[in-house]
Design a protein around this motif. Structure first.
Motif, PDB file in Angstrom:
ATOM      1  N   ARG A 103      63.169 -99.516   8.677  1.00 27.55           N
ATOM      2  CA  ARG A 103      63.796-100.279   7.919  1.00 27.55           C
ATOM      3  C   ARG A 103      64.346 -99.786   6.658  1.00 27.55           C
ATOM      4  O   ARG A 103      65.493-100.052   6.227  1.00 27.55           O
ATOM      5  CB  ARG A 103      62.841-101.719   7.600  1.00 27.55           C
ATOM      6  CG  ARG A 103      62.877-102.751   8.405  1.00 27.55           C
ATOM      7  CD  ARG A 103      61.903-103.793   7.994  1.00 27.55           C
ATOM      8  NE  ARG A 103      60.534-103.853   8.598  1.00 27.55           N
ATOM      9  CZ  ARG A 103      59.386-103.712   8.043  1.00 27.55           C
ATOM     10  NH1 ARG A 103      59.420-103.324   6.827  1.00 27.55           N
ATOM     11  NH2 ARG A 103      58.221-103.560   8.864  1.00 27.55           N
ATOM     12  N   GLN A 104      63.718 -98.786   6.079  1.00 26.64           N
ATOM     13  CA  GLN A 104      64.133 -98.088   4.874  1.00 26.64           C
ATOM     14  C   GLN A 104      65.290 -97.292   5.228  1.00 26.64           C
ATOM     15  O   GLN A 104      66.485 -97.254   4.303  1.00 26.64           O
ATOM     16  CB  GLN A 104      63.065 -97.216   4.386  1.00 26.64           C
ATOM     17  CG  GLN A 104      62.061 -97.671   3.401  1.00 26.64           C
ATOM     18  CD  GLN A 104      61.190 -96.377   3.024  1.00 26.64           C
ATOM     19  OE1 GLN A 104      61.000 -95.632   3.664  1.00 26.64           O
ATOM     20  NE2 GLN A 104      60.647 -96.814   1.816  1.00 26.64           N
ATOM     21  N   CYS A 105      65.575 -96.724   6.345  1.00 26.01           N
ATOM     22  CA  CYS A 105      66.657 -95.997   6.607  1.00 26.01           C
ATOM     23  C   CYS A 105      67.896 -96.793   6.997  1.00 26.01           C
ATOM     24  O   CYS A 105      68.990 -96.245   7.004  1.00 26.01           O
ATOM     25  CB  CYS A 105      66.326 -94.766   7.775  1.00 26.01           C
ATOM     26  SG  CYS A 105      66.417 -95.460   9.421  1.00 26.01           S
ATOM     27  N   MET A 106      67.680 -97.903   7.694  1.00 30.24           N
ATOM     28  CA  MET A 106      68.647 -98.963   7.975  1.00 30.24           C
ATOM     29  C   MET A 106      69.205 -99.424   6.761  1.00 30.24           C
ATOM     30  O   MET A 106      70.561 -99.688   6.982  1.00 30.24           O
ATOM     31  CB  MET A 106      68.246 -99.837   8.958  1.00 30.24           C
ATOM     32  CG  MET A 106      67.915 -99.387  10.359  1.00 30.24           C
ATOM     33  SD  MET A 106      67.329-100.700  11.624  1.00 30.24           S
ATOM     34  CE  MET A 106      68.854-101.390  11.803  1.00 30.24           C
ATOM     35  N   SER A 107      68.622 -99.588   5.490  1.00 33.25           N
ATOM     36  CA  SER A 107      69.051 -99.947   4.676  1.00 33.25           C
ATOM     37  C   SER A 107      70.395 -98.997   4.084  1.00 33.25           C
ATOM     38  O   SER A 107      71.079 -99.318   3.274  1.00 33.25           O
ATOM     39  CB  SER A 107      68.211-100.308   3.290  1.00 33.25           C
ATOM     40  OG  SER A 107      67.648 -99.126   3.049  1.00 33.25           O
ATOM     41  N   LYS A 108      69.978 -97.693   4.380  1.00 36.15           N
ATOM     42  CA  LYS A 108      70.903 -96.561   3.818  1.00 36.15           C
ATOM     43  C   LYS A 108      72.086 -96.365   4.830  1.00 36.15           C
ATOM     44  O   LYS A 108      72.724 -95.384   4.486  1.00 36.15           O
ATOM     45  CB  LYS A 108      70.007 -95.560   3.467  1.00 36.15           C
ATOM     46  CG  LYS A 108      69.225 -95.652   2.520  1.00 36.15           C
ATOM     47  CD  LYS A 108      68.519 -94.455   1.916  1.00 36.15           C
ATOM     48  CE  LYS A 108      67.623 -94.791   0.811  1.00 36.15           C
ATOM     49  NZ  LYS A 108      66.418 -93.767   0.502  1.00 36.15           N
ATOM     50  N   GLY A 109      72.034 -97.088   5.974  1.00 38.06           N
ATOM     51  CA  GLY A 109      73.247 -96.772   6.759  1.00 38.06           C
ATOM     52  C   GLY A 109      73.003 -96.345   8.307  1.00 38.06           C
ATOM     53  O   GLY A 109      74.120 -96.229   9.022  1.00 38.06           O
TER      54      GLY A 109
END
Length: 130
Positions: free
Chosen positions: A73-79
């Motif tokens: 979830r953290q990395c998906m918010s960064k693209g």
């Protein structure tokens, strides 16, 4: 006459990455997930201990899944939308952490096991004499 010196402010470049590499390190006591972009910069990381699990529950498959979902979830918010998964270790949370990445919405393009295998191993203990 005193000249005024203008202060230079350097803005950090906001970068977006679309592909990433997920490293899963599954030990017998914990599961550590690190997500990096293609150039090797760490985007997000998590472990079962960070998610609030302690003691024997830290080594459970459920804790590994929760840690993987948190990192994804953290990395998906960064693209990051697609990822390659590299698994290392013999822990019990190997397969469920991959399931956690998929449940969070990360598309997995490759799953590879990079666990080291000893060619000859350690020296065996002496034979027991009775």
């Amino acid at each position: 006459m005193v000249k005024k010196i203008r202060k230079l402010t350097i803005k950090k470049a906001k970068w977006k990455a679309s592909d990433g590499i997920v490293y899963i390190y599954a030990t017998l006591n914990n599961t550590i997930i690190t997500i990096v972009d293609i150039s090797g910069r760490v985007i997000s990381w998590s472990s079962a201990g960070i998610c609030g699990f302690r003691g024997a529950r830290k080594a459970s498959p459920f804790a590994a899944k929760m840690a993987a979902e948190y990192a994804a979830r953290q990395c998906m918010s960064k693209g990051i939308s697609r990822a390659q998964v590299l698994i290392k270790g013999v822990g019990i949370g190997r397969h469920t952490s991959i399931r956690g990445l998929q449940d969070a919405g990360l598309r997995i393009s490759l799953i590879k096991d990079i666990t080291t295998i000893p060619h000859n191993g350690c020296r065996q203990p002496k034979r027991r004499r009775i």
